[in-house]
Design an enzyme around this catalytic site. Sequence first.
Site, PDB file in Angstrom:
ATOM      1  N   ASP A 271       1.157  -1.207   0.357  1.00  0.00           N
ATOM      2  CA  ASP A 271      -0.404   0.342  -0.102  1.00  0.00           C
ATOM      3  C   ASP A 271       1.059   1.600   0.255  1.00  0.00           C
ATOM      4  O   ASP A 271       2.195   1.464  -0.290  1.00  0.00           O
ATOM      5  CB  ASP A 271      -0.769   0.005   1.059  1.00  0.00           C
ATOM      6  CG  ASP A 271      -2.494   0.591   0.954  1.00  0.00           C
ATOM      7  OD1 ASP A 271      -2.345   1.642   0.028  1.00  0.00           O
ATOM      8  OD2 ASP A 271      -3.727   0.276   1.448  1.00  0.00           O
ATOM      9  N   GLU A 458     -10.576   6.540   3.127  1.00  0.00           N
ATOM     10  CA  GLU A 458      -9.634   5.696   3.835  1.00  0.00           C
ATOM     11  C   GLU A 458     -10.137   6.353   5.568  1.00  0.00           C
ATOM     12  O   GLU A 458     -11.093   6.139   6.393  1.00  0.00           O
ATOM     13  CB  GLU A 458      -8.217   5.867   3.333  1.00  0.00           C
ATOM     14  CG  GLU A 458      -7.945   5.165   2.167  1.00  0.00           C
ATOM     15  CD  GLU A 458      -7.074   5.374   2.015  1.00  0.00           C
ATOM     16  OE1 GLU A 458      -5.722   4.414   2.629  1.00  0.00           O
ATOM     17  OE2 GLU A 458      -6.447   5.111   0.525  1.00  0.00           O
TER      18      GLU A 458
END
Length: 577
Positions: A271, A458
């Site tokens: 990520d 997120e």
Amino acid sequence: MKVSNEILIEQKVTALLKQMTLEEKIGQMSQIRHFEENADAHVSEKFIGSIIHTQGPTPGKSAKEWQKRFIELQKKALSTRLGIPLLFGVDAVHGQNTFEGATIFPHNIGLGAANNEELVFEIAKITALESQATGFNWVFSPCVAIPYNEKWGRVYEAFSESTEITEKLTKASVKGHQGNLADATTVMATAKHFIGDGATDFGVEGGETSLSDSEIHTYLLPPYKVAVQEKVGAVMASFNSINGISMHNHKALITDTLKIGMKFDGIVVSDWKAYSRFNGIEVINAGIDMVMAVDGDLEDFQEGLKKAVEDKKVSIERIDDAVRRILRQKFRLGLFENPFPDTTLVSKIGIKKHREIAKQAVRESLVLLKNKNQVLPISKETKKIVVIGEHANNAGLQSGGWSINWQGNLENYKGATTILDGIKKHSKGEVVYDKNATENHFDADVAIIVVGEIPYAEFFGDIGHESNQLKLTLTDEHQQYIKTYTEKGVKTLVVLISGRPLIVTEQINSSDAFVAAWLPGSEGDGIAEVLFGDFNFKGKLPHSWPKDVKDYEYKYGPNFWDKTLKPLYEFGFGLIY
């Protein structure tokens, strides 16, 4: 005897790998953004393996300009000594949601409510085609998390709290995205985020996941097993930690469980900026093959990894394994033969056929929680309808995060229809819009009140995160919209736009009808088609629905596999007319 295509690919990978220098190998493990200041030079000189499009400058105004920019970069890669083509990746998580004018589908939570694998397959096919039409051959989707707590800011990216539903829809999504991987209309898919991203304590993005090994294997691993069986091209590592070990450093799970145990032969991608965030070379030794977004610290990564290999802190076998996986997927995608996007696909972006599939997904995702005295369906002959709430007339608000922008949009965007558009289209009577419930329309036969969350993505969506004012309840303003009309005795239908179940017990009790509409995307008029009776409700709750904020004093919220907390509505609940 005919040699299989997979054997030929392995032979080509081995032959190419033998020709590569260490610098070229590390280059393949590097991913940068296309708008980085020295992107073109880095592709040519630092042998970059992949380009990512994120929040920031777009490649151009039109899809042709997006393709043109990526073709330019691809030509730079092809002009290097070995001519290894680039992968172009994007977070296309509910359609090609970074391009204005593309078809944007309901987020995964809505698809979990629809629970229709054929539909998910078609949506993934369309997403792949529209992604290729804008120049991408790799998408970071599907998210196959199992959310344990609605306070987590990414609940809507996952299909369901049910492992079984997630398995089924993961299989459909991977098949739809990848199809015949070498076709010009398909892309490489990514199962994410490995593993435990949605099961952190108290729903904290990137927090600690304290589940036992048995719970992880029972609840969280099955969707990944399905994805691997379907030959998913990539798996993305997660920001969370397990037993105090960051997943990006978790060799036992990444290498031993995923790569060896599950026989995953694709790319494990990190990520965001994982090399600098998670102890440098430890992420490589744990099994990460490609590091996302190393622009800004590209030199640190490439030079640091090169020195680690020279100092024998990272084995050349580990490097070769990573590069072999990357090259394997590039050959499977057919990029060595057809490295450029198909320019004829541009005309397919956002076409009616795609939007009809998206509208079907909207209709099937709606969950009817209450329908007192058969308020629904609304007669098209109703004399006066008042529509309340900013969410009713705003495509950005109805789409949630990852819609045009990373954190979503707060206004209308190209090609979308709003919920109000749909109501006006289907009603034969008078429709008035009272945005903030400040006008006097108490003579209306029915009030349709559209309330919900603002877009987020997120950690910005975590309840309790310092960056926001988000709550598990409606805002005071939205609660007042409902009170204003219910207290006047107007027949009231509430449509909730949200990325997760919210605590709305009081509002459900006071309204005549209540619909969970999740985050429908660009085709808001699909909601009106169900409200006016052209289609019945089909959706069933993909999550247990909480009744009280007190339910979240613990690590997890109420859910169907934990019977200690009684939800307001059980997992799988959903009414029809």
